[in-house]
Design a protein around this motif. Structure first.
Motif, short mmCIF file in Angstrom:
data_model
loop_
_atom_site.label_atom_id
_atom_site.label_comp_id
_atom_site.label_asym_id
_atom_site.label_seq_id
_atom_site.Cartn_x
_atom_site.Cartn_y
_atom_site.Cartn_z
N TRP A 22 0.83 -1.21 0.00
CA TRP A 22 0.00 0.00 0.00
C TRP A 22 0.87 1.26 0.00
O TRP A 22 0.61 2.23 -0.71
N LYS A 23 1.93 1.21 0.84
CA LYS A 23 2.83 2.37 0.93
C LYS A 23 3.51 2.60 -0.43
O LYS A 23 3.63 3.74 -0.89
N GLN A 24 3.92 1.50 -1.07
CA GLN A 24 4.56 1.63 -2.39
C GLN A 24 3.60 2.24 -3.40
O GLN A 24 3.97 3.10 -4.20
N VAL A 25 2.37 1.76 -3.36
CA VAL A 25 1.34 2.27 -4.29
C VAL A 25 1.18 3.78 -4.09
O VAL A 25 1.17 4.56 -5.04
N GLY A 26 1.07 4.19 -2.81
CA GLY A 26 0.88 5.61 -2.50
C GLY A 26 2.07 6.44 -2.94
O GLY A 26 1.91 7.51 -3.54
N GLU A 27 3.29 5.94 -2.70
CA GLU A 27 4.48 6.71 -3.04
C GLU A 27 4.63 6.84 -4.54
O GLU A 27 4.98 7.91 -5.05
N SER A 28 4.33 5.75 -5.24
CA SER A 28 4.51 5.85 -6.70
C SER A 28 3.43 6.74 -7.32
O SER A 28 3.70 7.49 -8.26
N LEU A 29 2.25 6.74 -6.74
CA LEU A 29 1.20 7.63 -7.24
C LEU A 29 1.55 9.10 -6.97
O LEU A 29 1.42 9.97 -7.84
N ARG A 30 2.05 9.36 -5.76
CA ARG A 30 2.45 10.73 -5.41
C ARG A 30 3.54 11.23 -6.35
O ARG A 30 3.51 12.36 -6.84
N GLU A 31 4.50 10.35 -6.62
CA GLU A 31 5.60 10.71 -7.52
C GLU A 31 5.08 11.06 -8.91
O GLU A 31 5.47 12.05 -9.52
N ARG A 32 4.15 10.23 -9.38
CA ARG A 32 3.59 10.45 -10.72
C ARG A 32 2.82 11.79 -10.77
O ARG A 32 2.94 12.55 -11.72
N MET A 33 2.06 12.04 -9.72
CA MET A 33 1.29 13.29 -9.68
C MET A 33 2.23 14.49 -9.56
O MET A 33 1.99 15.54 -10.19
N ASN A 34 3.29 14.35 -8.77
CA ASN A 34 4.26 15.45 -8.66
C ASN A 34 4.87 15.73 -10.02
O ASN A 34 5.08 16.88 -10.40
#
Ligand code: SF4
Ligand code: SF4
Length: 172
Positions: A22-34
């Motif tokens: 879940w943490k990985q999913v969140g971090e990769s999504l945040r990175e993509r949005m950034n």
């Protein structure tokens, strides 16, 4: 580009998930949005949050009247999950993601369920938990003034539209 081209939300992430994944999913999504520019998501996400806050007292009233005597609480269902749009919305509002998906394995109860009900504020719940009206609640809705019914339907429609726009922004 047609930002309203998407007509359905993705079912991405709607599955049981361990906290590390879940943490990985969140971090990769945040990175993509950034990478795309977080500010581009911000306004629509804030509109969604404000709309849910507007709905909250109405839904709380319905729950207060129906949930205490419910024989088959919807939160016991095993098919309630955050989807990607929920996560995009929270991240774009600048909020931390909840600590995990609703459950790590398919047979677990929702981790946010307490004896007093949901432990999350309405704006942080999976959206399916926000808009769902069970049968007794539909009866309450139908008893509202025509004006309030129209307002509720309009607000739900606007939330849906904005959520689809957020998805379109992510997918470009
Ligand atoms: S929302 Fe409806 S189905 Fe869910 S617990 Fe309340 S009364 Fe029961
Ligand atoms: S997140 Fe809250 S409202 Fe949704 S299923 Fe879990 S306890 Fe129920």
């Amino acid at each position: 580009m047609d930002r309203t081209a998407r007509s359905e939300e993705t079912s991405l992430y709607r599955f049981p998930c361990g906290d590390w994944e879940w943490k990985q999913v969140g971090e990769s999504l945040r990175e993509r949005m950034n990478g795309l520019g977080m500010h581009r998501f911000h306004k629509k996400a804030l509109e969604i949050r404000a709309a849910i806050e507007w709905l909250d007292p109405i839904m709380e009233r319905y729950c207060g009247e129906t949930c205490p005597s419910c024989q088959d609480p919807c939160c016991n269902g095993r098919n309630v999950f955050y989807n990607r749009t929920d996560l995009i919305t929270l991240l774009a509002c600048g909020e931390p993601l909840p600590p995990g998906q609703t459950r790590k394995t398919a047979d677990e109860a929702c981790r946010y369920l307490r004896s007093s009900g949901c432990s999350l504020s309405r704006t942080r719940r999976p959206y399916v938990c926000v808009w769902f009206l069970c049968e007794p609640q539909m009866v309450l809705f139908q008893g509202e003034s025509a004006r309030l019914q129209r307002q509720i339907v309009r607000v739900l429609g606007k939330i849906r539209e904005n959520r689809l726009l957020l998805e379109s922004l992510l997918d470009g």
